[in-house]
Design a protein around this motif. Structure first.
Motif, PDB file in Angstrom:
ATOM      1  N   UNK B  42       0.821  -1.207   0.000  1.00  0.00           N
ATOM      2  CA  UNK B  42       0.000   0.000   0.000  1.00  0.00           C
ATOM      3  C   UNK B  42       0.855   1.257   0.000  1.00  0.00           C
ATOM      4  N   UNK B  43       1.901   1.241   0.801  1.00  0.00           N
ATOM      5  CA  UNK B  43       2.740   2.442   0.861  1.00  0.00           C
ATOM      6  C   UNK B  43       3.571   2.617  -0.403  1.00  0.00           C
ATOM      7  N   UNK B  55      -4.313   7.772   1.560  1.00  0.00           N
ATOM      8  CA  UNK B  55      -4.874   6.741   2.431  1.00  0.00           C
ATOM      9  C   UNK B  55      -6.384   6.652   2.288  1.00  0.00           C
ATOM     10  N   UNK B  56      -7.007   7.802   2.040  1.00  0.00           N
ATOM     11  CA  UNK B  56      -8.464   7.823   1.973  1.00  0.00           C
ATOM     12  C   UNK B  56      -9.001   7.122   0.728  1.00  0.00           C
ATOM     13  N   UNK B  57      -8.131   6.806  -0.223  1.00  0.00           N
ATOM     14  CA  UNK B  57      -8.585   6.078  -1.402  1.00  0.00           C
ATOM     15  C   UNK B  57      -8.653   4.575  -1.159  1.00  0.00           C
ATOM     16  N   UNK B  58      -8.146   4.152  -0.029  1.00  0.00           N
ATOM     17  CA  UNK B  58      -8.205   2.724   0.285  1.00  0.00           C
ATOM     18  C   UNK B  58      -9.657   2.251   0.249  1.00  0.00           C
TER      19      UNK B  58
END
Lengths: 463, 463, 463
Positions: B42-43, B55-58
Motif C-alpha cells: 500500500x505504501x 490513504x483515503x482512497x483505500x
C-alpha cells in the motif's frame, strides 16, 4: 422488597447531580471544538490556497462509522452480555447505561488532560469520542467482575477513579513508554479485568451463596445475553481498528480481527463440548470465550500479524478462555476469594495478557522488508531508526507490567474506598436482584394470576 | 435429557479442531494480504508519483460500512430470525454462529481459489470478506430448511460441502457465463434454498410429528425472531449493494432495494390478513415474507430497474411468499416429503427465482440510451459491443438453470452424505429441542418453584 | 378471541393494496433517479473534463452510514421501544413496521412534491431517503400516543394524512420561513407529538380502565423495550447530523448530540430515583427520558452550541421529561382526557419545544466571530447579510408556532376522521391486546401445560 439500607432516593440523585454539575463546569472551562468540528477553524483550513482540503477530508467520514460500531459494543454489547442473570436484567443494562454515560464524559476530560491539551484547552472531535468510549469499555469490564453485588452509587464512584487511573496508565504506556496498543489488549482489557478482579477481591462476600439461586440464567435471559455477544463479536474488527492509522492499517486490523474471532469461535465450541457435562455446550462459554479472539489481537491486530497468525492467536485465546471458565474460575473463587460474576478473568484478563505477549513478539519481529514505508505508521520509532524492533518488543512487555501494576494497586485502593458502608450496596441475601434498586413490574400480577388459576382448578377438583 | 446417541463430547471437538487446523494450515500456505491491506504494498502505491493515491482512497472506506451491515445480517439477522421456535433458541443462534464462523474461513479459501489467485496466492481484503459472508449466507439459508433436525457436526459437514459447491457455481455463473448477480438472487438465495430443500428431502423424517409440539413459537420467541427480521430488512440495501461498482451503482442498488422492501411489506400484511384464520396477521408471514422483496431485486437491483419497477417486483415477491407459506408449504411437506422448517422455499427459493427472471428481463432491455457510459459498470460486455442486451438476458437465464442444477444435484449428494448415522442427529422425538445439545438452565428451578407455590396454595386451600 | 367488529380480513388487505397501487402508479409517473443514482447522468458528470469528479465523490459515501443508523432507529428503535407493554409486542413492532414501510413511500412523494421537483419529476437519492425516514419518525411518534387503542387500518389512514401535513409544515418552516431544524426538534418531534396528542384526545376512551391490567409491562417486555431505547440513544447523533452540511457541520452535530445525551442520562437516573416510590428507578423513565437530550438538541445541534451548552440542554431535557412522566402525564389524562400511552409528550413534546427555544436563542447569538466562513453553511441568510442573527432567532420561534398550529389543527381534523367507526378499532375491553389482530401462539399450550402440572400435583396431594 423492603429497605435494607439500600435506599437510593437521596444517594443516587446526589451522586448524579453533583457529578454532572462538576462535568458541565469543567467542560465549560476546559473543552473546545477541535479544528475539524469548529465552524471557523475548519473553514479557515478549507480556504487555505495550498491545502486543497475539502469537506470530504474531514476525519469524521473516516472514523465515525467505526465510532458507531464501538458505541454499539459499549451500550448494547456490554449491556446485554450481562443480562444473562435471571433477575438482574434491568440492572445489567441499566447500570451499564448509567456508568457508561458518566464515564464517557469524565474520560473526555481525563484523556484530554493527559494527551489532548492545546494552550490550556482540551480539543475534541470524533477521535476523542472513540477514546472516551474505549476508556468506558474498561470500566464496564470491571463492572462485570462485581456485577450483582454493588449499588449504582458504588459503581459511579468506581468509574470516576477507574477512568482517572486508566488515563494515567494509558498516558504512561502510549506516550511515555511508546508502546503500541490500538485495540487495547493491555490498556483496556488487561487493565479493566485486573482492576475489577482486585476490587471484587476486596469486596469479597463470604455469604454470597445466600443469593446463589439468583446467580444463574434462565432460558430467555441467555438469549438476551447472546444479543450482547453477537454485537461484540461482529463489531470487534471496528473496535480494534477505530484509532489505528488510516489506509492499510485500519484495513489490515479489521481483517486480522475477523479471522482471529472466527478461529476463536471454533475453539470455543470444541472445548465447551469437550469439557462439559455429557458433551453439551455451555452458554457461558459461547457468550464469552468466543470473544477472546478479539481481545487477544487488540495489540497485534494493526501489525503484520497475517490472517494465519491471527487465527492461531484466536484459537489459543478461545481455548484458554474455556479452560479458564471450567477450571480456573472455581479456584479463583475458593482459594483467592475472587467472586468474578461474569468471568472477566477468562474473557478479558488472560486473553488480554496473551494479546500483550503476542504484540510484543510481533513487534520484536518487525522488519522493513515486511512493512516497507508502512513502518512509519505502525512503529514510527523503528522507522526513524531511534530504536530497533527488539527494543519495541521490550517496550511492549514493560507496558504490560506497568498496566498490571497500576491495575492491581489501583484496584486495591479503590476497592477499599468502595468498601465504605455508605453506598447502599445490597445485602448478601439480595445480590443479583433487580428489585433492590428497580420498580419491577408484573410480579404481583403474575403471581395473582397463577394463584387464581390454581385456586379455580383446585376448587373444581375438590368439588 | 439422557443420551440418544447424540453425544457431542468427542464428535464436535474433533470436527471443530480438525477443521480449524486444516484452515489454519491452508491460510498459512495460501493466503496473503492484498495491496490494500499489506503495509509495504500500500505504501508503495502511495509513493508512486503519478498515482495521487491517498490513504483515503483505500477501498476500506467505501466497502467496510456495507460489510458491517452484511455481517450483522449473517450473525444477528439469520441467527435471531430462526429463534422463533419455542425450545430451539440456543441452537438457532448458537449453531448459526458456529457454522457461520467456520464457513467464512472456508469460503475465503474456496472463493479465493476460484477467483482470487495471484501467482499461486489468495489475496484478501474487505471485498473478499464480503464475499465470504455472502457465501456463508447461502449456507445459513440451507440451515433454515433443516433447522431442528440436525446435529452441529452434521451442519459443519454440510457447510464444508456447500461452501465448495457455492464457489464452483459462483465461478461458473459470474466468471464463465458472464452473468450479473450482485445481490445473489441466484448464487446465494436460489442456490441456498434449493440445496437445503433437497437435503431436507433426503433427510425426511416420517415420524417428525412426535416433535410437533415443539415445532412452533411462543410469545417471546416470536419477538426475538422479529429482531432478526428487522435487521435483515433494514440492511438488505447494503447487502445488495455491497460489491457492486462504486458511485451510482451502489447508490442506485440501495435505493431500488429500499423501495422493493417497502412495497413487499405492504403486500405481506395484505395477504397475511386475507388468507389467515379470522383475518388475523400471522407472525410467520411478517417475519419472512416481508423480506422477499430484498431477495427478488438481488440481481436487478444494480440495473436501471427504477424505484417503480422495484416496487412492482417487491409487491409480487411478498405476494408469492405469503401464498407459498399458506398453500405451498403444506403440499411440499405432504406430497414431496420436504420438511422445510423455516419455509426457505417461500423466502429464498421462489423469490430468488423471481429475482433471476426479473434480472434477465431487465438485462435484456438495457440500452445505451438509458445507461449511457454507466453501461461499462453494469454490463461491460454490452458496453464493449461483445454481446447485445438480449444475449445478456439469455446469459442470466442460463445461469439460473445452472444454479438450480448444481443446487439440486449437490444437495442430493450431500444429503446422502449427511444421512450416515455417525453425526449424532436427534431422534424424531427430540427434534426442535435445545436440551439435546445444550445445557439448558432454569428448567428444574422453574419447575420446582412452580410446584412449591402450588403446593403451598393447595395446602392452604385444603386446611 | 372472538370478533368484536375488529375483523381485518377485508379492511386491511383493501387498505394496503389500494395504497400500494396508488403509490406504485405515482412513482411510475413522477419519480426519477437523481444525478447521483442515474447511470447516465452520473457518468456524464464523471466525464466532464473540468469536474475532477470521481465515483468516490458520490454523496452516497457521505450520507449512507448515517442513513442506516436512522433506519435502525425507525424500525428497531421505535419498534422495540414500544414493546414494553406485556401483551402488545407483536403490534408494537409489527404495526410500527407496517406504517413505517408505507409512510416512507408516501413521504418520498409528498416531500418530493414540496421541495424536490425538477421539470415536473421528483428526483431521489440517499438524501431523500433520509428525509423520508425522518417524516416516518414523526408518524411513529404519534403512533406512540395512540398505541394499543387503534387498528392497523386506522394507523395507515393516520399516516397518510400526517405525512402530508408533515411535508406541508416542513416546507413552510424550512423553505418559506427559512428556519434551521436539521435534527427536527420542531418539524419531527414537536409536530409528531402534538399531532398525536390531539388525535389521542379526540379518540378519548372513558372506559379504557377496562384494559388497564394489560396497560403495563412485564419483566421481559421491559428488556425488549431497552433494545429500542439503546438504539435510539446510540444513533441519535447520526439522526441529528444526517442532513446537515458536510464537514464540520456533521462532525459538530454528532458531538453536541453525544454529550447532550450523556448529560441527559445522568439527569434521568437522578430524578427517577428522587421522585419514585422508595427511591427505586422506574424503567419508564430510563426507557424514555434518557432520550430527551437527543430531541432537545435537534435544532441547535448543528450550531456552535458547544459541548458545554449541549450538556446543559441535555440535563434540562432529562429533568423536564422525568417530571413530566411523574406529575404531568396523570394530569393530562385526568383533566385534559389525553391518554398518552407512551408518554410522547414527555419524550418528544416538551423536549421538542425546549429544543426549538434553544435553537432560537443559539441562532440569535450567532456571530461571524464564532462561525467564521462556516456561517454560510449554518445560517446562509446571516452570512449573505440578508438578515441579522436576531432575525434568524425570530424565524425559529415563528416556526415553532407554525408547527404547533399545524400539528394541533391537523391532529384535530385527522382525529375526527379516525373516529369514524369503520376501521375496526378494538373495544375498550380489548385494548393493548395482540390477540385482537394477531394469531398469538402458545396460549393454549402454555395454559394446558400449567393445568396439567397442577392437576397432577393436586391429585398427589389429595390422594
Amino acid at each position: 422488597m423492603t429497605d435494607f439500607g439500600t435506599q437510593m432516593r437521596i444517594r443516587l440523585p446526589l451522586a448524579c447531580i453533583i457529578l454532572e454539575i462538576i462535568l458541565i463546569i469543567l467542560f465549560g472551562v476546559l473543552v473546545q471544538y477541535d479544528h475539524e468540528t469548529d465552524a471557523k477553524l475548519w473553514h479557515k483550513e478549507l480556504a487555505k490556497n495550498d491545502s486543497h482540503a475539502q469537506n470530504y477530508d474531514n476525519d469524521f467520514y473516516y472514523r465515525y462509522p467505526s465510532f458507531q460500531d464501538v458505541h454499539v459494543m459499549i451500550f448494547v454489547g456490554f449491556g446485554f452480555l450481562m443480562t444473562f442473570l435471571q433477575r438482574y436484567g434491568f440492572s445489567s443494562v441499566g447500570f451499564n447505561f448509567l456508568i457508561a454515560a458518566m464515564s464517557l464524559q469524565w474520560a473526555t476530560l481525563m484523556q484530554g488532560f493527559f494527551h489532548g491539551m492545546h494552550h490550556g484547552k482540551i480539543h475534541i472531535g470524533v477521535e476523542s469520542m472513540i477514546n472516551a468510549d474505549f476508556c468506558t469499555g474498561s470500566v464496564l469490564i470491571s463492572f462485570g467482575a462485581v456485577l450483582g453485588k454493588t449499588s449504582p452509587v458504588q459503581l459511579l464512584v468506581m468509574a470516576v477513579f477507574e477512568v482517572t487511573l486508566f488515563a494515567i496508565n494509558e498516558f504512561i504506556v502510549l506516550s511515555i513508554l511508546g508502546a503500541k496498543d490500538a485495540g487495547g489488549s493491555m490498556t483496556i482489557h488487561t487493565f479493566g479485568a485486573y482492576f475489577g478482579l482486585v476490587v471484587a477481591r476486596v469486596l469479597y462476600r463470604p455469604n454470597l451463596d445466600k443469593s446463589k439461586h439468583r446467580n444463574s440464567s434462565v432460558y430467555h435471559s441467555d438469549l438476551f445475553a447472546m444479543i450482547g455477544t453477537l454485537y461484540l463479536w461482529m463489531f470487534w474488527p471496528s473496535f480494534n481498528s477505530a484509532i489505528t492509522a488510516h489506509g492499510d492499517d485500519q484495513h489490515r486490523t479489521v481483517m486480522n480481527t475477523y479471522y482471529s474471532l472466527a478461529a476463536c469461535t471454533l475453539a470455543t465450541y470444541a472445548f465447551s463440548a469437550l469439557l462439559c457435562h455429557e458433551g453439551k455446550l455451555d452458554m457461558v462459554h459461547i457468550q464469552n470465550a468466543a470473544l477472546a479472539g478479539g481481545v487477544a489481537v487488540g495489540t497485534a491486530g494493526e501489525m503484520m500479524l497475517t490472517p494465519f497468525g491471527s487465527m492461531i492467536v484466536g484459537f489459543l485465546a478461545g481455548t484458554v478462555s474455556v479452560f479458564g471458565f471450567r477450571y480456573l474460575s472455581p479456584i479463583l473463587e475458593e482459594k483467592l476469594k475472587i467472586q468474578d460474576t461474569c468471568g472477566v478473568h477468562n474473557l478479558h484478563g488472560m486473553p488480554g495478557v496473551l494479546g500483550a505477549i503476542v504484540g510484543s513478539i510481533t513487534a520484536a519481529l518487525a522488519t522493513m522488508d515486511v512493512y516497507g514505508e508502512g513502518m512509519a505508521d505502525v512503529f514510527p520509532d523503528i522507522h526513524s531508526g531511534a530504536i530497533d524492533a527488539s527494543q519495541q518488543g521490550v517496550r511492549q512487555i514493560i507496558s504490560l507490567a506497568v498496566t498490571l501494576g497500576i491495575a492491581l494497586f489501583g484496584g486495591l485502593i479503590v476497592g477499599f474506598i468502595l468498601k465504605l458502608p455508605v453506598y447502599g450496596a445490597p445485602p448478601d441475601t439480595h445480590c443479583f436482584e433487580d428489585a433492590v434498586y428497580w420498580e419491577v413490574p408484573g410480579e404481583e400480577a403474575a403471581h395473582e394470576e397463577l394463584t387464581a388459576v390454581k385456586t379455580e382448578e383446585t376448587e373444581k377438583l375438590n368439588s
